[in-house]
Design an enzyme around this catalytic site. Structure first.
Site, PDB file in Angstrom:
ATOM      1  N   LYS A 195      -2.605  -0.378  18.922  1.00 55.99           N
ATOM      2  CA  LYS A 195      -3.545   0.206  19.691  1.00 55.99           C
ATOM      3  C   LYS A 195      -3.019   0.822  20.875  1.00 55.99           C
ATOM      4  O   LYS A 195      -2.666  -0.285  21.443  1.00 55.99           O
ATOM      5  CB  LYS A 195      -4.824   0.683  19.558  1.00 55.99           C
ATOM      6  N   LEU A 202       1.088   5.910   4.521  1.00 57.27           N
ATOM      7  CA  LEU A 202       0.433   7.570   4.712  1.00 57.27           C
ATOM      8  C   LEU A 202       1.224   7.842   5.838  1.00 57.27           C
ATOM      9  O   LEU A 202       1.630   7.493   6.746  1.00 57.27           O
ATOM     10  CB  LEU A 202      -1.355   6.789   5.010  1.00 57.27           C
ATOM     11  N   ARG A 212      -4.805   1.378  27.283  1.00 54.36           N
ATOM     12  CA  ARG A 212      -4.853  -0.004  27.298  1.00 54.36           C
ATOM     13  C   ARG A 212      -3.591  -0.182  28.355  1.00 54.36           C
ATOM     14  O   ARG A 212      -2.128   0.260  28.087  1.00 54.36           O
ATOM     15  CB  ARG A 212      -3.755  -0.410  25.832  1.00 54.36           C
ATOM     16  N   GLU A 227       1.029  -1.073   0.161  1.00 50.41           N
ATOM     17  CA  GLU A 227      -0.098   0.209   0.090  1.00 50.41           C
ATOM     18  C   GLU A 227       1.132   1.573   0.180  1.00 50.41           C
ATOM     19  O   GLU A 227       2.180   1.023   0.797  1.00 50.41           O
ATOM     20  CB  GLU A 227      -0.075  -0.291   0.853  1.00 50.41           C
ATOM     21  N   LYS A 228       0.191   2.565  -0.520  1.00 50.90           N
ATOM     22  CA  LYS A 228       0.568   3.858   0.163  1.00 50.90           C
ATOM     23  C   LYS A 228       1.089   3.843   1.024  1.00 50.90           C
ATOM     24  O   LYS A 228       0.194   3.530   2.169  1.00 50.90           O
ATOM     25  CB  LYS A 228       0.183   4.683  -0.599  1.00 50.90           C
ATOM     26  N   ARG A 287     -15.319  -9.354  14.275  1.00 47.37           N
ATOM     27  CA  ARG A 287     -15.001  -9.922  16.180  1.00 47.37           C
ATOM     28  C   ARG A 287     -15.572  -8.766  16.974  1.00 47.37           C
ATOM     29  O   ARG A 287     -15.251  -7.493  16.746  1.00 47.37           O
ATOM     30  CB  ARG A 287     -14.482 -10.379  16.223  1.00 47.37           C
ATOM     31  N   GLU A 330      -9.404  -2.067   6.956  1.00 54.53           N
ATOM     32  CA  GLU A 330      -9.445  -3.815   7.214  1.00 54.53           C
ATOM     33  C   GLU A 330     -10.848  -3.954   8.189  1.00 54.53           C
ATOM     34  O   GLU A 330     -11.186  -2.183   8.390  1.00 54.53           O
ATOM     35  CB  GLU A 330      -8.248  -4.260   7.765  1.00 54.53           C
TER      36      GLU A 330
HETATM   37  P1  ADP Z   1      -3.331  -5.116  11.542  1.00 55.64           P
HETATM   38  O1  ADP Z   1      -4.455  -6.145  11.028  1.00 55.64           O
HETATM   39  O2  ADP Z   1      -1.697  -5.705  11.627  1.00 55.64           O
HETATM   40  O3  ADP Z   1      -3.656  -4.902  12.931  1.00 55.64           O
HETATM   41  P2  ADP Z   1      -3.942  -2.556   9.807  1.00 55.64           P
HETATM   42  O4  ADP Z   1      -4.555  -2.328   8.559  1.00 55.64           O
HETATM   43  O5  ADP Z   1      -4.772  -3.131  10.922  1.00 55.64           O
HETATM   44  O6  ADP Z   1      -2.832  -4.132  10.984  1.00 55.64           O
HETATM   45  O7  ADP Z   1      -2.590  -1.714  10.496  1.00 55.64           O
HETATM   46  C1  ADP Z   1      -2.622  -1.254  11.165  1.00 55.64           C
HETATM   47  C2  ADP Z   1      -1.745  -0.157  11.478  1.00 55.64           C
HETATM   48  O8  ADP Z   1      -1.041  -0.229  10.956  1.00 55.64           O
HETATM   49  C3  ADP Z   1      -2.808   1.317  11.412  1.00 55.64           C
HETATM   50  O9  ADP Z   1      -3.851   1.318  12.397  1.00 55.64           O
HETATM   51  C4  ADP Z   1      -2.036   2.182  10.871  1.00 55.64           C
HETATM   52  O10 ADP Z   1      -1.358   2.966  12.138  1.00 55.64           O
HETATM   53  C5  ADP Z   1      -0.860   0.915   9.851  1.00 55.64           C
HETATM   54  N1  ADP Z   1      -1.267   1.305   9.375  1.00 55.64           N
HETATM   55  C6  ADP Z   1      -1.227   0.692   7.634  1.00 55.64           C
HETATM   56  N2  ADP Z   1      -2.172   0.944   6.819  1.00 55.64           N
HETATM   57  C7  ADP Z   1      -1.904   1.644   6.363  1.00 55.64           C
HETATM   58  C8  ADP Z   1      -0.640   2.955   5.415  1.00 55.64           C
HETATM   59  N3  ADP Z   1      -1.310   2.613   4.850  1.00 55.64           N
HETATM   60  N4  ADP Z   1       0.196   3.852   5.939  1.00 55.64           N
HETATM   61  C9  ADP Z   1       0.233   3.813   6.894  1.00 55.64           C
HETATM   62  N5  ADP Z   1       0.108   3.316   8.195  1.00 55.64           N
HETATM   63  C10 ADP Z   1      -0.397   2.113   7.767  1.00 55.64           C
END
Ligand code: ADP
Length: 446
Positions: free
Chosen positions: A237, A203, A337, A200-201, A291, A287
């Site tokens: 988190k 961010l 947490r 992914e890009k 749950r 995503e």
């Molecule tokens: P996981 O399933 O491992 O928790 P997520 O896709 O939910 O993975 O991403 C978890 C965290 O990773 C996000 O809350 C964000 O902080 C960071 N993250 C995910 N995708 C990106 C992105 N494209 N660019 C920057 N940070 C990202």
């Protein structure tokens, strides 16, 4: 309604589910490993069954042992909590095949969202915007390089089976990409037994904003507003709040309705969360979690709705007891947490609790399975307590959080309580002016 629910989990979430069941007049069965004989969830459940030795794969992930316990105790449903087997589609299917209700979505929905590549393409078809990225898995480094050229640096390699921030590596140029690609793959293989990765890009200053949802088997779907979970360390988190200081009421309504509409079209049953990154006024789907989530609590505090109760009701086939217009947001809630870890090095600190005092008073909630004299086993996740505070305004909530953290005593081990005290004293946090990279930068500054 179910008469007896087996809870295939441990710690604070098992206790949280016991509490909901008690209020609903449902009997509970706790399962536990030999390391958890004196755990609080075992003490508070109506019955308990030991399902194996300490290692999670032999106990909390041991499907035959859990099903035997359910059969032995005559349970009619299984609640998986979060983590462990909660997003295991095969488990959900086996549970149903053995005549128990699974308190969660249909196995095919768990499977669809469990693979993040198919989850993204599915959500795109449903009209949700996604982060620009590779269209599928990247089988070789060459594919990764070509994808990065197209997307433009910086990029993020992510595990298709991802969870808990594992198998995720950023790269700012070709050279970094080589290492990131290999690292992400080997981490994904070790964590999930599946080394598919996608891109992914990356961010650079987004907020993490997620929408709490629920659907029933009668075609209804609701949203409970959003949570802001941008305070993260290693993509995990640390603090969550609702509502997000970064959204206004129109944006909240727009994204909530959009997400609820998606799960309605899906025919989704149960609670779920659609996660987005939010940057420059735009949302990007990342995503869906199929749950109950750790941070469901902040939503409960601002809506006054017991999400576990609703989750159990829809699992029995009852319609939702609320309509969208019944869901009203009141005030502000923040959750910290608290982990059994050194607050600076983050080295795990299991051991015996010597002295315990939980904060209380108006608007203060502690979800924890700790008690004085309890020995935290070293085998499981280090999160030991959630402190959730509600206030009429964000400012009131912050003042209440400060005094609650000061009141909280967890003796005998190291905890991240001091870290939370430092974070909430920062002007950026007080102003709600933070993104997903803020905490890492703050920690890096020392
Ligand atoms: P996981 O399933 O491992 O928790 P997520 O896709 O939910 O993975 O991403 C978890 C965290 O990773 C996000 O809350 C964000 O902080 C960071 N993250 C995910 N995708 C990106 C992105 N494209 N660019 C920057 N940070 C990202």
């Amino acid at each position: 309604m179910f008469e007896k629910i087996l809870i295939a989990n441990r710690g604070e979430i098992a206790l949280r589910i016991v509490r909901a069941c008690r209020e609903m007049g449902i009997r509970t069965v706790a399962v536990h490993s030999t390391a958890d004989e004196s755990a609080m969830h075992v003490r508070f459940a109506d019955e308990s069954v030991c399902i194996g030795p300490p290692a999670a794969r032999d106990s909390y992930l041991n499907i035959p042992a859990i099903l035997s316990a359910a059969a032995l105790t005559g349970a009619d449903a299984i609640h998986p909590g979060y983590g462990f087997l909660s997003e295991n589609a095969q488990f959900a299917r086996i549970v149903a095949e053995h005549g128990f209700a699974f308190i969660g979505p249909a196995p095919e929905h768990i499977r669809l969202m469990g693979d993040k590549v198919t989850a993204k393409s599915t959500m795109r078809e449903f009209g949700l915007p996604t982060v620009p990225g590779s269209s599928g898995a990247l089988p070789t480094e060459e594919f990764a390089r070509a994808a990065a050229q197209k997307i433009g640096y910086p990029v993020l390699i992510k595990a298709a089976a991802g969870g808990g921030g594992k198998g995720m590596k950023a790269a700012f140029n070709d050279e970094e990409l080589r290492e990131a690609y290999q690292l992400a793959r080997s981490e994904a293989r070790a964590a999930f037994g599946n080394d598919d990765v996608y891109m992914e890009k990356y961010l650079v200053r987004p907020r993490h904003i997620e929408v709490q949802l629920i659907g029933d088997t009668h075609g209804n779907a609701l949203h409970f507003g959003e949570r802001d979970c941008s305070i993260q360390r290693r993509h995990q988190k640390v603090i969550e709040e609702a509502p997000s200081p970064g959204l206004n009421a129109d944006q909240r309504e727009m994204i909530g309705a959009l997400a609820a509409n998606v799960i309605r079209k899906f025919g989704y049953r149960g609670v779920g969360t659609i996660e987005f990154l939010y940057e420059d006024g735009k949302f990007y789907f990342i995503e869906m979690n199929t749950r109950l989530q750790i941070e469901h609590t902040v939503t409960e505090m601002i809506t006054g709705i017991d999400l576990v109760r609703e989750q159990i009701r829809v699992a029995t086939g009852l319609p939702l007891s609320y309509k969208q217009e019944d869901v009203q947001f009141q005030g502000h809630a923040i959750e910290c947490r608290i982990n059994a870890e050194h607050p600076e090095s983050f080295i795990p600190s299991p051991g015996k609790i010597a002295g315990y005092h939980a904060p209380g008073g108006l608007g203060v909630r502690v979800d924890s399975a700790l008690y004085d004299g309890y020995r935290i086993p070293p085998h499981y996740d280090s999160m030991i307590a959630k402190l959730i505070v509600h206030g009429a305004t964000r400012n009131e909530c912050l003042l209440r959080l400060k005094r609650s953290l000061e009141e909280f005593v967890i003796g005998g081990i190291q905890t991240t309580l001091p870290l939370h005290q430092r974070i909430i004293a920062q002007p950026d946090f007080i102003n709600g002016d933070y993104d997903i990279h803020w905490l890492e930068k703050f920690l890096g500054r020392g």
